[in-house]
Design an enzyme around this catalytic site. Structure first.
Site, PDB file in Angstrom:
ATOM      1  N   GLY B  42       0.984  -1.270   0.070  1.00 45.18           N
ATOM      2  CA  GLY B  42      -0.108  -0.126   0.109  1.00 45.18           C
ATOM      3  C   GLY B  42       0.973   1.191  -0.075  1.00 45.18           C
ATOM      4  N   GLY B  45       3.900   0.561   2.475  1.00 41.16           N
ATOM      5  CA  GLY B  45       4.811  -0.673   2.326  1.00 41.16           C
ATOM      6  C   GLY B  45       5.279  -0.561   0.593  1.00 41.16           C
ATOM      7  N   HIS B 266     -17.265   6.314   9.615  1.00 42.17           N
ATOM      8  CA  HIS B 266     -17.497   7.151   8.606  1.00 42.17           C
ATOM      9  C   HIS B 266     -19.031   7.582   8.495  1.00 42.17           C
ATOM     10  CE1 HIS B 266     -17.118   9.493   5.153  1.00 42.17           C
ATOM     11  NE2 HIS B 266     -15.804   9.703   5.129  1.00 42.17           N
ATOM     12  N   SER B 284     -17.696  10.204  -0.334  1.00 45.05           N
ATOM     13  CA  SER B 284     -17.017  11.262   0.175  1.00 45.05           C
ATOM     14  C   SER B 284     -17.809  12.299   1.018  1.00 45.05           C
ATOM     15  CB  SER B 284     -16.352  12.081  -1.055  1.00 45.05           C
ATOM     16  OG  SER B 284     -15.831  13.318  -0.253  1.00 45.05           O
ATOM     17  N   ARG B 330     -16.763  13.702  11.899  1.00 45.20           N
ATOM     18  CA  ARG B 330     -17.159  12.224  11.580  1.00 45.20           C
ATOM     19  C   ARG B 330     -17.806  11.651  12.592  1.00 45.20           C
ATOM     20  NH1 ARG B 330     -12.258   9.913   7.822  1.00 45.20           N
ATOM     21  NH2 ARG B 330     -12.632  11.426   6.107  1.00 45.20           N
ATOM     22  N   HIS B 401     -14.461   2.322   9.036  1.00 42.83           N
ATOM     23  CA  HIS B 401     -13.834   3.037   7.874  1.00 42.83           C
ATOM     24  C   HIS B 401     -12.223   2.707   8.115  1.00 42.83           C
ATOM     25  CE1 HIS B 401     -12.695   5.663   4.706  1.00 42.83           C
ATOM     26  NE2 HIS B 401     -12.257   6.605   5.460  1.00 42.83           N
ATOM     27  N   GLU B 425      -1.397   2.337   8.230  1.00 44.25           N
ATOM     28  CA  GLU B 425      -2.257   2.093   9.172  1.00 44.25           C
ATOM     29  C   GLU B 425      -2.147   0.919  10.131  1.00 44.25           C
ATOM     30  OE1 GLU B 425      -6.205   1.956   7.073  1.00 44.25           O
ATOM     31  OE2 GLU B 425      -7.195   1.477   8.835  1.00 44.25           O
ATOM     32  N   LEU B 441      -3.198   8.982   4.129  1.00 44.98           N
ATOM     33  CA  LEU B 441      -2.591   9.051   2.938  1.00 44.98           C
ATOM     34  C   LEU B 441      -1.225   9.506   3.293  1.00 44.98           C
ATOM     35  CD1 LEU B 441      -5.054   9.829   0.316  1.00 44.98           C
ATOM     36  CD2 LEU B 441      -4.544   7.555   1.172  1.00 44.98           C
TER      37      LEU B 441
HETATM   38  C1  LIG Z   1     -12.904   3.982   1.102  1.00 47.28           C
HETATM   39  C2  LIG Z   1     -11.660   4.680   1.684  1.00 47.28           C
HETATM   40  C3  LIG Z   1     -11.381   5.920   1.494  1.00 47.28           C
HETATM   41  C4  LIG Z   1     -10.314   6.561   2.025  1.00 47.28           C
HETATM   42  N1  LIG Z   1      -9.915   8.031   1.620  1.00 47.28           N
HETATM   43  C5  LIG Z   1      -9.018   8.335   2.283  1.00 47.28           C
HETATM   44  C6  LIG Z   1      -8.797   9.635   2.021  1.00 47.28           C
HETATM   45  O1  LIG Z   1      -9.485  10.670   1.097  1.00 47.28           O
HETATM   46  N2  LIG Z   1      -7.514  10.351   2.688  1.00 47.28           N
HETATM   47  C7  LIG Z   1      -6.816   9.674   3.563  1.00 47.28           C
HETATM   48  O2  LIG Z   1      -5.856  10.210   3.913  1.00 47.28           O
HETATM   49  N3  LIG Z   1      -7.143   8.540   3.759  1.00 47.28           N
HETATM   50  C8  LIG Z   1      -8.296   7.820   3.307  1.00 47.28           C
HETATM   51  N4  LIG Z   1      -8.531   6.522   3.671  1.00 47.28           N
HETATM   52  C9  LIG Z   1      -7.703   5.750   4.518  1.00 47.28           C
HETATM   53  C10 LIG Z   1      -6.468   5.252   3.827  1.00 47.28           C
HETATM   54  O3  LIG Z   1      -6.796   4.756   2.636  1.00 47.28           O
HETATM   55  C11 LIG Z   1      -5.650   4.005   4.513  1.00 47.28           C
HETATM   56  O4  LIG Z   1      -5.583   4.245   5.851  1.00 47.28           O
HETATM   57  C12 LIG Z   1      -4.364   3.930   3.807  1.00 47.28           C
HETATM   58  O5  LIG Z   1      -4.217   3.924   2.422  1.00 47.28           O
HETATM   59  C13 LIG Z   1      -3.703   2.541   4.663  1.00 47.28           C
HETATM   60  O6  LIG Z   1      -2.390   2.524   3.729  1.00 47.28           O
HETATM   61  P1  LIG Z   1      -1.338   1.241   4.264  1.00 47.28           P
HETATM   62  O7  LIG Z   1      -0.287   1.476   3.029  1.00 47.28           O
HETATM   63  O8  LIG Z   1      -1.133   1.451   5.756  1.00 47.28           O
HETATM   64  O9  LIG Z   1      -2.182  -0.278   4.047  1.00 47.28           O
HETATM   65  P2  LIG Z   1      -3.271  -0.716   2.924  1.00 47.28           P
HETATM   66  O10 LIG Z   1      -3.090   0.193   1.583  1.00 47.28           O
HETATM   67  O11 LIG Z   1      -4.502  -1.267   3.319  1.00 47.28           O
HETATM   68  O12 LIG Z   1      -2.129  -2.014   2.303  1.00 47.28           O
HETATM   69  C14 LIG Z   1      -1.885  -3.092   3.142  1.00 47.28           C
HETATM   70  C15 LIG Z   1      -0.968  -4.126   2.462  1.00 47.28           C
HETATM   71  O13 LIG Z   1      -0.394  -5.075   3.127  1.00 47.28           O
HETATM   72  C16 LIG Z   1      -0.762  -6.409   2.285  1.00 47.28           C
HETATM   73  N5  LIG Z   1      -0.984  -7.393   3.230  1.00 47.28           N
HETATM   74  C17 LIG Z   1      -1.855  -7.169   4.319  1.00 47.28           C
HETATM   75  N6  LIG Z   1      -1.729  -8.596   5.380  1.00 47.28           N
HETATM   76  C18 LIG Z   1      -0.700  -8.904   4.547  1.00 47.28           C
HETATM   77  C19 LIG Z   1      -0.227 -10.317   4.824  1.00 47.28           C
HETATM   78  N7  LIG Z   1      -0.550 -10.954   5.996  1.00 47.28           N
HETATM   79  N8  LIG Z   1       0.531 -10.795   4.082  1.00 47.28           N
HETATM   80  C20 LIG Z   1       1.242 -10.240   2.939  1.00 47.28           C
HETATM   81  N9  LIG Z   1       0.479  -8.883   2.603  1.00 47.28           N
HETATM   82  C21 LIG Z   1      -0.113  -8.413   3.435  1.00 47.28           C
HETATM   83  C22 LIG Z   1      -1.740  -6.059   1.347  1.00 47.28           C
HETATM   84  O14 LIG Z   1      -1.876  -6.778   0.446  1.00 47.28           O
HETATM   85  C23 LIG Z   1      -1.627  -4.767   0.969  1.00 47.28           C
HETATM   86  O15 LIG Z   1      -0.518  -4.972  -0.122  1.00 47.28           O
HETATM   87  C24 LIG Z   1      -9.714   5.785   3.097  1.00 47.28           C
HETATM   88  C25 LIG Z   1     -10.100   4.424   3.551  1.00 47.28           C
HETATM   89  C26 LIG Z   1     -10.878   3.930   2.708  1.00 47.28           C
HETATM   90  C27 LIG Z   1     -11.386   2.467   3.095  1.00 47.28           C
END
Ligand SMILES: Cc1cc2nc3c(=O)[nH]c(=O)nc-3n(C[C@H](O)[C@H](O)[C@H](O)COP(=O)(O)OP(=O)(O)OC[C@H]3O[C@@H](n4cnc5c(N)ncnc54)[C@H](O)[C@@H]3O)c2cc1C
Ligand code: SF4
Ligand code: FES
Lengths: 251, 637
Positions: B42, B45, B266, B284, B330, B401, B425, B441
């Protein structure tokens, strides 16, 4: 709530090396409010209850943005709704007694892994061949250092909205990956940040696309018709121009 | 155990710079001797793996999906904050820091949040240089909007697809490193255990989701960026594959879990339509800028919305919060919607929805203007519900959310297990008890591009190259445990599916550990969750196939962990008798029914230590000191 009974024919295939085939299922009490994938969830729960094997299909976001879902529905990649991925399709499209055939993406470059799941890693390799700007974190100039006109930024955004689902390949009679590849080339050719590597990028990406076993583009435009993000084939035209220019320069 | 946050000394604004100078460096020629495992692709990562590859480390990068580009971050819509102050409206690093600490209801670490605000500007520069097509003004400069009730315009966006564009930016950098050979990608691999040797994280055990093979990977450090745990509620806005397993298995290997009770609900999601509902879709919250929230004044009113006259409608947010109206934060908006439904005033078939009405906006601005502003959201709503929101009010309901809780990390983003770093996250670090819009983000990319490249080097320089082999006993033991669990799940052969259990658990959490919690409900959860867990382990049915793609088995390993995490969430919520941010304890409210914080007793992070199966976890506390902001109670009246 309205419900209906559906006749489903679903592609089942044990693994890459097995031969697959269509299997018929009858599913009752399908609600018109369900999404297409929820309908398959319900079928899977039913199969499990009957000691059967659930149908494997790729999905993740279920809101049309991750590009994971990938079903050919009654012969159409992503099904009947324009500008929508499989996961966005809802069952109110169908009526009682309908027959629905569900198959995986079919292309030489996308071997079936199981049932409706295919291997699309060829797309990753096309991007790693050149679908980036070669810059390391830390060295970027101020974000407003280079103004970019709104119309150029908007067009780049149109191209960048590709979700990498590969429906374009599934729909193309030649199984060409041109729309996908062109979308990335076009985005980076439009933006000034992509210019230094513009020529090299198009040559490398097109070469990779060809070596993965995707076919040529012969302007059928089936790709544009099924693309959930309605990416325009004008990007393919740009890719071709970019390629010609780059090939000439390379000579 | 004492929790040392390792926050550097000195004035707030100088801490990060000074710390960067104090951190040890790995000599450029030596970087290639180190292998770093990054789990997750994500924003956190993907950015980390790309940056570490650029620096010269050998990176092994894992994800569940078939491509790194599909991580859940792709779904973020709204935008990303930064303190650029391009609109010249008074923004600054200090203001972004201040707003984020206040928004988090004073339950985050000042120093971390300040660093986040500092690097926010580098993120925007980085993304633009990658070719991220952010929205622009006619003059060609970047456009900003105001988001989530902020008084300044600091949110950068790319249509309603900001997460997608940022992630594709990180993904492109990552693919470049794959091409150079510095990063090796492992898609369709799921991490199922952490391997700890001599107290240090030295590797992971994974399952190849296509072949079912259990395989270990060794490294000199493990960077976990596996996202949040919102799917423990079953229904959430998270993607179907988002889950808690990686974090939870690390917890069971010694990593502390911090603030598990902090979840964000949310307010503007599309309501549940039936039992088959598999996930929820967010719309949104910008919709609340022009939409008016209401319910009928009369309970159980079944008339169509257009048949309910103006004076029989209750615009409850405007009534209760005259100065913020429909734009309250929220948590406040969500709780009030729940209350209205609890009182029997909910609308739609299920009674679990409130109206979000654009009739006034259309009258005031014209349908075309409304279409310009919200057209794509209206289309999305219509596609899902089959109703035209230009004609009938939208129905909305709150949904889980985001999770602010996560693995405990210090200022270096390292957990209490040396060598295990946690980003995005998955950690607990920057959002306190409540996350502001457009800041997740920012945090994910800050962690990945601009924090871990520095702090990881310090750890590696001190720890040296480990040379741990995967045939060591620690790896063998972990693999055996993973295998044993899978065999156990497959052998139960009961009657209920993993979806049945996940749904049931989720509903329990939603009712007892959801938008509002009280002692009675939390004790009910603490009694019922273990019962359900026992049933899971005796009644589960999964297709008996471990050697090929088996989604039910994947979900079973995840749901097994959800039961344990759910219990910890309830326990944490019970312990925290105050209301703060996304955690509303009914026993702690003002006379007007608003959240009441208890700074005297709860100005701390709770960090739970796993002590074994069926045993009560140990609670550790990191107290929070606020030297730069003054604590105030939030008021939106
Ligand atoms: C619908 C929605 C809208 C949003 N809008 C916003 C916004 O407008 N602005 C904002 O700031 N935030 C927003 N957020 C929050 C934000 O998108 C997330 O908090 C953020 O993207 C999380 O990023 P991350 O890299 O931590 O994890 P993620 O993007 O969840 O990535 C997790 C990664 O870990 C991998 N993974 C998980 N478990 C394992 C495992 N056991 N083994 C191997 N791989 C694994 C997955 O495959 C993935 O690649 C929104 C969230 C949602 C749900
Ligand atoms: S161009 Fe369209 S159809 Fe092809 S991968 Fe991209 S989004 Fe999918
Ligand atoms: S499941 Fe993500 S696009 Fe369909």
């Amino acid at each position: 709530m309205e419900t209906m009974t559906l006749n489903l024919k679903v592609w089942r295939q044990k693994d890459t090396n097995s031969t697959g085939g269509l299997v018929a299922y009858t599913l009752e009490t399908v609600s018109t409010h369900m999404s297409f994938l929820e309908m398959l969830d319900v079928l899977n729960e039913k199969l499990l209850a009957e000691d059967g094997d659930p149908i494997e299909f790729d999905n993740d976001c279920r809101e049309g943005i991750c590009g994971m879902c990938s079903l050919v529905i009654n012969g159409v990649a992503h099904g009947p709704w324009n500008g929508a991925a499989t996961c966005q399709l809802h069952m109110r499209e169908y009526k009682d007694g309908d027959t629905i055939t569900i198959e995986p993406w079919r292309a030489q470059a996308f071997p079936v892994i199981k049932d409706l799941v295919v291997d699309r890693t060829a797309f990753d390799r096309i991007i790693s061949a050149g679908g980036y700007v070669s810059m390391n974190a830390g060295g970027a100039p101020d974000a407003n250092a280079i103004p970019i006109s709104k119309s150029v930024a908007d067009e780049a955004m149109d191209a960048a909205s590709c979700i990498g689902c590969a429906a374009c390949v599934a729909a193309c009679p030649n199984a060409s990956a041109s729309l996908f590849t062109a979308a990335k080339i076009s985005q980076l050719a439009l933006l000034p940040q992509g210019h230094p590597e513009r020529a090299e990028r198009v040559l490398l990406m097109v070469e990779q696309m060809d070596s993965e076993g995707f076919g040529d583009c012969s302007n059928h435009a089936e790709c544009e018709a099924v693309c959930p993000k309605q990416i325009s084939i004008s990007h393919i035209a740009r890719m071709k121009r970019e390629y010609m220019k780059a090939a000439l320069m390379a000579k | 155990m004492t929790l040392d946050s390792k926050t550097p000394d000195g004035p707030l604004a100088e801490k990060w710079d000074k710390h960067k100078f104090d951190l040890k460096l790995v000599n450029p020629a030596n970087k290639r001797k180190y292998t770093v495992i990054v789990v997750g692709t994500g924003l956190a990562g993907g950015a980390a793996a790309a940056s570490l590859g650029e620096m010269g480390y050998n990176v092994l990068n894992f994800c569940i999906q078939d491509s790194a580009r599909r991580a859940h971050s792709i779904a973020a819509q709204g935008g990303i904050n930064a303190a650029k102050n391009y609109p010249n409206d008074g923004d600054s690093i200090w203001r972004l820091f201040y707003d984020t600490v206040k928004g988090g209801d004073y339950r985050s670490r000042e120093a971390n949040v300040y660093r986040l605000a500092q690097v926010s500007n580098n993120i925007i520069d980085q993304c633009v240089a990658q070719g991220v097509p952010f929205a622009r003004e006619y003059g060609g400069l970047l456009d900003n909007r105001s988001f989530g009730g902020a008084q300044v315009s600091r949110t950068f966006y790319a249509r309603g697809q900001t997460g997608q564009q940022l992630l594709l930016g990180a993904y492109s950098s990552l693919m470049r490193q794959v091409e150079t050979g510095k990063v090796k990608m492992f898609p369709r691999y799921e991490m199922l255990d952490l391997v700890v040797k001599d107290g240090h994280a030295k590797g992971i055990v994974t399952r190849n989701l296509v072949t079912g093979e259990i395989k270990s990977f060794a490294g000199d450090a493990v960077v976990l960026a596996t996202g949040g745990y919102g799917n423990v509620f079953y229904l959430s806005t998270n993607a179907k594959n988002s889950n808690a397993t990686a974090a939870w298995r690390c917890h069971k290997r010694g990593a502390l879990f911090a603030n598990p009770c902090y979840t964000q609900i949310h307010p503007t999601c599309i309501p549940v339509s039936g039992d088959y509902q598999s996930k929820l879709t967010l719309m949104s919250e910008s919709l609340r800028n022009d939409g008016r929230v209401w319910v009928p004044k009369k309970k159980g009113d079944t008339r169509k919305p257009n048949e309910i006259p103006e004076d029989e409608r209750d615009y409850y947010l405007e009534r209760r919060y005259p100065s913020f109206g429909n734009l309250v934060p929220r948590d406040v908006a969500s709780r009030n919607a729940k209350n209205a439904c609890d009182e029997g005033k909910g609308v739609g078939d299920t009674g679990l929805a409130v109206y979000l009405d654009f009739a006034n906006a259309i009258e005031r601005m014209g349908e075309d203007t409304v279409r310009d502003k919200y057209g794509n959201l209206f289309d999305m709503y219509e596609r899902i519900t089959g109703e035209n929101p230009y004609k009938v009010p939208m129905r909305i309901f709150p949904a889980v959310h985001y999770t602010m809780g996560g693995l405990w990390v210090d200022y270096n983003l390292m957990s209490n297990v040396p060598g295990l770093f946690v980003l995005g996250e998955a950690n607990f670090s920057d959002h306190g008890a409540n996350r502001l819009g457009a800041s997740a983000l920012m945090q994910g990319l800050a962690d990945g591009y601009f924090v871990i490249p520095y702090t990881l080097g310090d750890y590696l320089a001190n720890a040296g190259v480990s040379g741990t082999a995967i045939d060591s006993v620690e790896f063998q033991d972990a693999e055996e445990e993973v295998n044993a669990q899978i065999d156990k799940l497959l052998s139960i052969n009961g009657k209920k599916t993993v979806t049945d259990f996940s749904r049931q658990l989720g509903l329990n959490l939603w009712n007892n550990v959801g938008m509002a919690r009280n002692e009675k409900g939390l004790n009910t959860a603490l009694k019922e969750i273990p019962e359900l867990k026992t049933e899971f382990w005796s009644e589960l049915k999964v297709p008996n196939d471990k050697a090929s793609l088996n989604k039910n088995l994947e979900f079973a390993t995840r749901v097994a962990d959800y039961f344990e995490l759910a219990e910890l969430m309830a326990r944490d919520a019970l312990e925290r008798t105050e209301s703060c941010g996304g955690h509303f304890r009914e026993e702690s409210q003002t006379e007007e029914g608003e959240a009441l914080r208890d700074d005297e007793n709860f100005s701390h992070v709770t960090a739970w230590e796993y002590t074994g199966e069926g045993k009560a976890p140990n609670l550790h506390k990191e107290s929070l000191e606020f030297k730069n902001v003054k604590l105030t109670q939030r008021s939106y009246k």
